[in-house]
Design a protein around this motif. Sequence first.
Motif, PDB file in Angstrom:
ATOM      1  N   ASN A 186       0.649  -1.302   0.098  1.00  0.00           N
ATOM      2  CA  ASN A 186       0.126   0.085  -0.024  1.00  0.00           C
ATOM      3  C   ASN A 186       0.739   1.380   0.000  1.00  0.00           C
ATOM      4  N   PHE A 187       2.198   1.013  -0.515  1.00  0.00           N
ATOM      5  CA  PHE A 187       3.034   2.261  -0.505  1.00  0.00           C
ATOM      6  C   PHE A 187       2.890   2.891  -1.927  1.00  0.00           C
ATOM      7  N   HIS A 188       2.450   4.287  -1.902  1.00  0.00           N
ATOM      8  CA  HIS A 188       2.407   4.454  -3.297  1.00  0.00           C
ATOM      9  C   HIS A 188       3.540   5.649  -3.776  1.00  0.00           C
ATOM     10  N   CYS A 189       4.182   5.537  -4.915  1.00  0.00           N
ATOM     11  CA  CYS A 189       5.190   6.274  -5.573  1.00  0.00           C
ATOM     12  C   CYS A 189       4.383   6.797  -6.846  1.00  0.00           C
ATOM     13  N   LYS A 190       5.187   8.259  -7.050  1.00  0.00           N
ATOM     14  CA  LYS A 190       4.648   8.934  -8.145  1.00  0.00           C
ATOM     15  C   LYS A 190       5.141   8.422  -9.260  1.00  0.00           C
TER      16      LYS A 190
ATOM     17  N   VAL B 216       9.493   3.459  -8.167  1.00  0.00           N
ATOM     18  CA  VAL B 216       8.970   2.322  -7.739  1.00  0.00           C
ATOM     19  C   VAL B 216       9.184   1.979  -6.224  1.00  0.00           C
ATOM     20  N   CYS B 217       8.530   1.280  -5.635  1.00  0.00           N
ATOM     21  CA  CYS B 217       8.568   1.073  -4.197  1.00  0.00           C
ATOM     22  C   CYS B 217      10.000   0.153  -3.877  1.00  0.00           C
ATOM     23  N   HIS B 218      10.701   0.393  -3.132  1.00  0.00           N
ATOM     24  CA  HIS B 218      11.812  -0.547  -2.890  1.00  0.00           C
ATOM     25  C   HIS B 218      11.709  -0.661  -1.271  1.00  0.00           C
ATOM     26  N   ALA B 219      11.981  -1.878  -0.675  1.00  0.00           N
ATOM     27  CA  ALA B 219      12.097  -2.191   0.733  1.00  0.00           C
ATOM     28  C   ALA B 219      13.424  -2.310   0.986  1.00  0.00           C
ATOM     29  N   ASP B 220      14.135  -1.695   2.033  1.00  0.00           N
ATOM     30  CA  ASP B 220      15.342  -2.132   2.542  1.00  0.00           C
ATOM     31  C   ASP B 220      15.520  -3.293   3.424  1.00  0.00           C
ATOM     32  N   LYS B 221      16.645  -3.502   3.781  1.00  0.00           N
ATOM     33  CA  LYS B 221      16.907  -4.910   4.715  1.00  0.00           C
ATOM     34  C   LYS B 221      16.082  -4.700   5.962  1.00  0.00           C
ATOM     35  N   GLN B 222      15.710  -3.553   6.429  1.00  0.00           N
ATOM     36  CA  GLN B 222      14.978  -3.509   7.764  1.00  0.00           C
ATOM     37  C   GLN B 222      13.139  -3.736   6.987  1.00  0.00           C
ATOM     38  N   GLY B 223      13.099  -3.825   5.916  1.00  0.00           N
ATOM     39  CA  GLY B 223      11.691  -3.983   5.470  1.00  0.00           C
ATOM     40  C   GLY B 223      10.991  -2.539   5.484  1.00  0.00           C
TER      41      GLY B 223
ATOM     42  N   PRO C  52       9.793   0.770   3.445  1.00  0.00           N
ATOM     43  CA  PRO C  52       9.649   1.105   2.034  1.00  0.00           C
ATOM     44  C   PRO C  52      10.008   2.563   1.541  1.00  0.00           C
ATOM     45  N   SER C  53      10.525   2.706   0.542  1.00  0.00           N
ATOM     46  CA  SER C  53      10.840   3.967  -0.182  1.00  0.00           C
ATOM     47  C   SER C  53      10.775   3.739  -1.623  1.00  0.00           C
ATOM     48  N   CYS C  54      10.775   5.296  -2.146  1.00  0.00           N
ATOM     49  CA  CYS C  54      10.508   5.430  -3.617  1.00  0.00           C
ATOM     50  C   CYS C  54      11.863   5.306  -4.346  1.00  0.00           C
ATOM     51  N   ILE C  55      12.252   4.721  -5.307  1.00  0.00           N
ATOM     52  CA  ILE C  55      13.349   5.033  -6.244  1.00  0.00           C
ATOM     53  C   ILE C  55      12.969   4.960  -7.581  1.00  0.00           C
ATOM     54  N   CYS C  56      13.766   5.409  -8.275  1.00  0.00           N
ATOM     55  CA  CYS C  56      13.759   5.499  -9.767  1.00  0.00           C
ATOM     56  C   CYS C  56      13.576   4.250 -10.383  1.00  0.00           C
TER      57      CYS C  56
END
Length: 225
Positions: free
Chosen positions: A5-9, A13-20, A22-26
Amino acid sequence: DPCRNFHCKRGKVCHADKQGKPSCICQDPAACPSTKDYEHVCGTDNKTYDGTCQLFGTKCQLEGTKMGRQLHLDYMGSCKYIPYCTDYEVDQFPLRMRDWLKNILMQYYERDLDTSGFLTEKQRSKVKKIYQNDKRLMAGDHAVELLLHDFEKNYHMYVYPVHWQFHQLDQHPVDRLLTHSELAPLRASLVPMEHCITRFFQECDGDQDKLIALKEWCHCFGIKE
């Protein structure tokens, strides 16, 4: 899935780091799904992209640069030669556009007779009056003289379609002003067929503030205040 449910413009696209977290990356343009030829788009850099995923992914990767700021979706389809729009052609443009908008509403109304959902109840009642008018000019490739004569004779049939299109575009935010990005969906789909649309929109912006107000929009289409 932290990205569910993580929205990116667009372009990210959404990317989850090792800790889980989420953030948006190109979006990596090379990782975009393959597209058909008819899904290709032309960027303002006059380069054909396989689809909007590739275009906006590329724009994201150029973020912060002059090229990134200038890169937008120009029109749908592969890049091609778009002829210059003459003064005569831009003067004739509103005639075809008004007729086209009226015919779109007629099609929506007909589809609503089978499956409702294209128009709201309020829109349906307004379109019904035009649809049932026996003086209505039927869809077809009409001469400029006929379109002009019909507009002068049946002016009232063209007022609502012009207003309707403005409010369809005025969405982000709804403020009775059309921005470049609000105009983009209509413009991008029409450029390959109607090469005057870019110049038409530029000239609609009478005060050159990069916004088209409802008053300016109606003036462009010959609709009185």
